[in-house]
Design a protein around this motif. Structure first.
Motif, short mmCIF file in Angstrom:
data_model
loop_
_atom_site.label_atom_id
_atom_site.label_comp_id
_atom_site.label_asym_id
_atom_site.label_seq_id
_atom_site.Cartn_x
_atom_site.Cartn_y
_atom_site.Cartn_z
N SER A 52 7.59 -1.05 -6.10
CA SER A 52 6.75 -1.80 -5.17
C SER A 52 5.64 -2.52 -5.92
O SER A 52 5.23 -2.12 -7.01
N ALA A 53 5.14 -3.59 -5.31
CA ALA A 53 4.01 -4.34 -5.85
C ALA A 53 2.82 -4.16 -4.92
O ALA A 53 2.97 -3.74 -3.77
N ALA A 54 1.65 -4.46 -5.41
CA ALA A 54 0.45 -4.34 -4.58
C ALA A 54 0.56 -5.31 -3.40
O ALA A 54 0.88 -6.48 -3.58
N PRO A 55 0.33 -4.83 -2.18
CA PRO A 55 0.45 -5.71 -1.02
C PRO A 55 -0.69 -6.71 -0.93
O PRO A 55 -1.80 -6.46 -1.42
N ALA A 56 -0.40 -7.84 -0.29
CA ALA A 56 -1.46 -8.82 -0.07
C ALA A 56 -2.37 -8.38 1.06
O ALA A 56 -3.56 -8.68 1.08
N GLY A 57 -1.80 -7.65 2.05
CA GLY A 57 -2.59 -7.05 3.11
C GLY A 57 -2.94 -5.62 2.76
O GLY A 57 -2.95 -5.25 1.59
N ARG A 58 -3.23 -4.83 3.77
CA ARG A 58 -3.62 -3.43 3.53
C ARG A 58 -2.86 -2.52 4.49
O ARG A 58 -2.72 -2.83 5.68
N LEU A 59 -2.35 -1.41 3.96
CA LEU A 59 -1.65 -0.44 4.77
C LEU A 59 -2.47 0.84 4.81
O LEU A 59 -2.64 1.52 3.79
N ASP A 60 -2.98 1.18 5.99
CA ASP A 60 -3.82 2.36 6.17
C ASP A 60 -2.98 3.52 6.72
O ASP A 60 -2.16 3.33 7.62
N GLU A 61 -3.23 4.71 6.20
CA GLU A 61 -2.55 5.90 6.65
C GLU A 61 -3.47 6.74 7.53
O GLU A 61 -4.63 6.96 7.20
N HIS A 62 -2.93 7.20 8.65
CA HIS A 62 -3.69 8.01 9.60
C HIS A 62 -2.86 9.21 10.03
O HIS A 62 -1.65 9.27 9.82
N PRO B 36 1.90 11.39 11.62
CA PRO B 36 1.44 10.30 10.77
C PRO B 36 1.57 8.96 11.48
O PRO B 36 2.44 8.77 12.35
N LEU B 37 0.70 8.05 11.12
CA LEU B 37 0.71 6.70 11.66
C LEU B 37 0.25 5.77 10.54
O LEU B 37 -0.69 6.10 9.81
N GLU B 38 0.93 4.66 10.38
CA GLU B 38 0.50 3.66 9.40
C GLU B 38 0.17 2.36 10.12
O GLU B 38 0.92 1.94 11.01
N VAL B 39 -0.93 1.76 9.73
CA VAL B 39 -1.37 0.50 10.33
C VAL B 39 -1.56 -0.52 9.22
O VAL B 39 -2.36 -0.31 8.29
N TYR B 40 -0.84 -1.61 9.34
CA TYR B 40 -0.93 -2.71 8.37
C TYR B 40 -1.83 -3.80 8.92
O TYR B 40 -1.65 -4.25 10.07
N VAL B 41 -2.80 -4.22 8.10
CA VAL B 41 -3.61 -5.38 8.47
C VAL B 41 -3.29 -6.51 7.50
O VAL B 41 -3.11 -6.29 6.30
N PRO B 42 -3.17 -7.74 7.99
CA PRO B 42 -2.68 -8.85 7.17
C PRO B 42 -3.76 -9.36 6.22
O PRO B 42 -4.95 -9.03 6.36
N PRO B 43 -3.37 -10.17 5.25
CA PRO B 43 -4.35 -10.77 4.34
C PRO B 43 -5.42 -11.51 5.12
O PRO B 43 -5.14 -12.19 6.11
N GLY B 44 -6.67 -11.35 4.69
CA GLY B 44 -7.78 -12.03 5.34
C GLY B 44 -8.46 -11.20 6.40
O GLY B 44 -9.53 -11.59 6.90
N TYR B 45 -7.88 -10.06 6.77
CA TYR B 45 -8.45 -9.24 7.84
C TYR B 45 -9.89 -8.83 7.51
O TYR B 45 -10.78 -8.94 8.35
N ASP B 46 -10.13 -8.35 6.30
CA ASP B 46 -11.46 -7.87 5.94
C ASP B 46 -12.44 -9.01 5.70
O ASP B 46 -13.66 -8.82 5.80
#
Length: 344
Positions: A5-15, A34-44
């Motif tokens: 895998s490569a570093a994602p452009a967005g962010r994947l949070d684990e809960h 478990p739950l994973e939430v992906y936020v797209p590039p630019g979210y932050d």
């Protein structure tokens, strides 16, 4: 495609969700999920912006970590989704990866006395958890659900049952047209149950739970039909009723309980037809070589959606050259289409 895998452009949070709905479930399965939430590039970088959301659910036997299982030369779906948004090929959305595994293989995303309250868990707890912690557009008009196989089944029935929560769906080879996708397997399973366990479901379950799963040829076929029965035809006290007898023929009163959950037949009921008409987007696809004949289920559900009065412009239907497995490359196509429809 590199084999790592490569570093994602967005962010994947684990809960981890501590679920009241799943606490004390009849199988004794974990209520912490478990739950994973992906936020797209630019979210932050855009703290005032809000996003549509797409909830992704898995097929039978699916567990959340399996989203990251890598096949040779093929990226995973989370990687494909990240690439979609990184390249600007779709409006950005929040993607939610949901776990609804059970010790009988799955829940079909329904509330059942045989498995637990997975429909409530998804619609009430997971959605509210995400909306409270992320900048979603917290409205059914900007929220979709997507899945494949049993996940495709959940993607069809959940919006029909809760159109106040989900306003769009994508189903990839979802379980539908039960007379075609399920019923032909009953004689084979009845024979396996007879020859290996003297016809006793209890003997099979005791054996299955007492050793490494999958070490007998009959394991998957037997637990799969039992898992479906636990979702579709469990009595109020949790007793699971198989829909066929020792000859493989259907037991009419039990089979009717299964058919009541068939998305094709559900769509014909007035309340569910109204729910389908309210959808902003419906994606239906399947491979023409699907081993479970879910291409026929897709055709039947498409016709049921049309009969319910859903406008053609709100539906994408496609049959493509493939079987049931290894079709993860289809998911980003639906994700992009839903993103366009969900974005204000």
């Amino acid at each position: 495609m590199p084999p790592w895998s490569a570093a994602p452009a967005g962010r994947l949070d684990e809960h981890v969700i501590d679920s009241d709905a799943l606490r004390g479930n009849p199988l004794g399965d974990p209520h912490e999920r478990p739950l994973e939430v992906y936020v797209p590039p630019g979210y932050d970088e855009e703290p005032e912006r809000r996003y549509p959301s797409v909830y992704v659910i898995q097929g039978y036997t699916g567990q959340l970590p399996m989203w990251h299982n890598r096949a040779p030369w093929r990226p995973t779906f989370p990687e494909l989704a990240d690439r979609l948004f990184a390249r600007g090929e779709a409006p950005p959305v929040i993607v939610v990866y949901v776990d609804a595994w059970t010790s009988v293989g799955g829940s079909q995303f329904l509330d059942s006395p045989g498995t637990g309250r997975y429909h409530t868990y998804l619609c009430e707890e997971v959605v509210s958890f995400v909306d409270a912690r992320y900048r979603t557009l917290a409205s059914r008009d900007h929220r979709a659900i997507s899945g494949k196989s049993s996940g495709g089944y959940g993607a069809m029935v959940t919006p029909m049952l809760r159109p106040d929560v989900f306003g769009a769906l994508a189903t990839h080879a979802g379980d539908a047209l039960f007379d075609v996708c399920y019923r032909p397997h009953f004689p084979k399973v009845a024979r396996q149950l007879r020859d290996s366990y003297d016809g006793s479901v209890e003997a099979f379950l005791a054996d299955f739970r007492g050793r490494i799963a999958g070490t007998r040829e009959t394991d998957f076929a037997l637990i799969e039909q039992y898992g479906y029965a636990a979702a579709y035809s469990a009595d109020a006290d949790g007793t699971v009723r198989l829909p066929f007898d020792d000859t493989g023929d259907v037991i009419p009163e039990v089979w009717e309980r299964w058919l009541a959950r068939d998305p094709v037949l559900m769509a014909a009921r007035p309340d569910h037809a109204e729910a389908l008409r309210s959808m902003r987007a419906i994606w239906i696809d399947a491979g023409t070589r699907d081993e479970y004949h879910l291409d026929f289920g897709a055709v039947a559900f498409r016709r049921a959606v049309e009969a319910a009065g859903v406008a053609d412009d709100d539906v994408h239907f496609e049959l493509f050259d493939a079987g049931h497995r290894a079709i993860e490359y289809r998911y980003p196509l639906a994700l992009a289409w839903l993103a366009e429809r969900l974005t204000p």
